[in-house]
Design an enzyme around this catalytic site. Structure first.
Site, mmCIF file in Angstrom:
data_model
loop_
_atom_site.group_PDB
_atom_site.id
_atom_site.type_symbol
_atom_site.label_atom_id
_atom_site.label_comp_id
_atom_site.label_asym_id
_atom_site.label_seq_id
_atom_site.Cartn_x
_atom_site.Cartn_y
_atom_site.Cartn_z
ATOM 1 C CE LYS A 84 36.717 32.154 46.826
ATOM 2 N NZ LYS A 84 36.662 30.678 46.756
ATOM 3 C CG ASP A 91 33.865 30.247 41.954
ATOM 4 O OD1 ASP A 91 34.092 30.349 40.721
ATOM 5 O OD2 ASP A 91 32.745 29.959 42.405
#
Length: 211
Positions: A120, A138
């Protein structure tokens, strides 16, 4: 959801916010990297408050190493998991100094090899610092993508892969920020603001509040 709907969704999001970007405050890829590492399990507002002073003292791998882990911990102690994050940041700065001439690498594998950097975070850096068409999934993006049916998946990676496949290419570079902001301020977790949503008529969530 079909391609026409997805295209209309991102067309509207672009019209409302033509140049979306992160709410983290940074002035270089290195500052962004540190801010994103710090942002795990905390708010951008908290990170910005801590880095405002920190970056005046240390805004390169070399100066961050000189600051040291103990002093860094003090500067970020208002942020969750600050001791672990300080340790990872110092280790990351050592690697950047020794292996990358003090620069943040543009390759995913090199980014993910840095302590405190996962997929991420790497996606955020590649997208926001270097303009790559990546999407960092997210909690906000995971929720919005599944809830609206833009892209469905049981894991962040599955949603990421679906978004990369299904989002029209002209929107890929900025889709990350549009979806995060939409999830943060409109399509919220507990009480989504459906009546104020600019894509409500395109949303395929069966539980949507339509009043």
């Amino acid at each position: 959801m079909n391609k026409a709907k997805r295209t209309e969704i991102f067309t509207r999001l672009r019209a409302a916010n033509p140049k979306p970007t992160t709410e983290l405050i940074y002035h270089s890829p290195f500052e962004l990297l540190i801010a994103v590492i710090l942002s795990a399990q905390t708010t951008d507002k908290s990170v910005n408050k801590a880095t405002e002073k920190l970056f005046t003292l240390a805004n390169t791998p070399k100066t961050m190493l000189a600051l040291g882990e103990a002093a860094l911990s003090e500067h970020i102690r208002t942020i969750g998991l600050f001791n672990t994050k300080a340790k990872n940041i110092i280790k990351t700065c050592a690697i950047l100094t020794e292996s990358h001439q003090g620069e943040v690498p543009r390759e995913r594998s090199a980014l993910e090899a840095l302590p405190g950097v996962g997929r991420k975070t790497a996606n955020v850096i590649l997208n926001t610092a270097f303009g790559e068409p990546t999407i960092a999934v997210d909690t906000h993006i995971f929720r919005v993508a599944n809830r609206t049916r833009i892209a469905q998946g049981k894991t962040p990676l599955a949603v990421e892969q679906q978004l990369l496949r299904l989002v029209p290419r002209e929107f890929l570079k900025d889709a990350h920020h549009w979806l995060i902001l939409h999830g943060r301020y409109t399509c919220t977790a507990r009480r989504p603001r459906c009546t104020h949503c600019l894509i409500a008529d395109l949303c395929e969530n069966p539980g949507q509040e339509r009043t």
